[in-house]
Design a protein around this motif. Structure first.
Motif, short mmCIF file in Angstrom:
data_model
loop_
_atom_site.label_atom_id
_atom_site.label_comp_id
_atom_site.label_asym_id
_atom_site.label_seq_id
_atom_site.Cartn_x
_atom_site.Cartn_y
_atom_site.Cartn_z
N ASN A 102 7.80 0.28 1.33
CA ASN A 102 6.37 0.01 1.12
C ASN A 102 6.11 -1.31 0.39
O ASN A 102 5.05 -1.91 0.55
CB ASN A 102 5.70 1.17 0.38
N LYS A 150 5.62 -4.15 3.01
CA LYS A 150 4.30 -4.14 3.63
C LYS A 150 3.26 -4.71 2.67
O LYS A 150 2.44 -5.52 3.06
CB LYS A 150 3.91 -2.72 4.05
N TYR A 151 3.33 -4.31 1.41
CA TYR A 151 2.37 -4.80 0.42
C TYR A 151 2.44 -6.33 0.31
O TYR A 151 1.42 -7.01 0.38
CB TYR A 151 2.66 -4.16 -0.95
#
Length: 82
Positions: A58, A61-62
């Motif tokens: 994640n 993606k951030y």
């Protein structure tokens, strides 16, 4: 500092500068300050590629969704299948 690393390595350019384990830092600071500073060095020819590494997927993606700086290298050591 990039320049200190170059001096210790006795080189005039770095092929890749990798922001390692980004999940342990402030992701907004990486996006807003670190990556743009590295892009300046890339534009000057001091470094050739900018990268990030980390464990949880994640964080990629951030960072990628928010970065205005192109990221050339992503190194994941996550155990999941991409």
């Amino acid at each position: 500092s990039v320049y200190e690393s170059m001096e210790r390595l006795k080189v005039d350019r770095l092929d890749t500068v990798l922001c390692h384990d980004v999940e342990f830092g402030n992701l907004d600071q990486i996006v807003e300050e670190t990556l743009p500073a590295l892009q300046e060095l890339k534009t000057k020819g001091v470094i050739r590629a900018i990268g990030i590494s980390g464990y949880p997927l994640n964080v990629y993606k951030y960072v990628i969704d928010r970065a205005t700086t192109p990221i050339d290298v992503v190194l994941s050591y996550c155990h999941y299948c991409l």
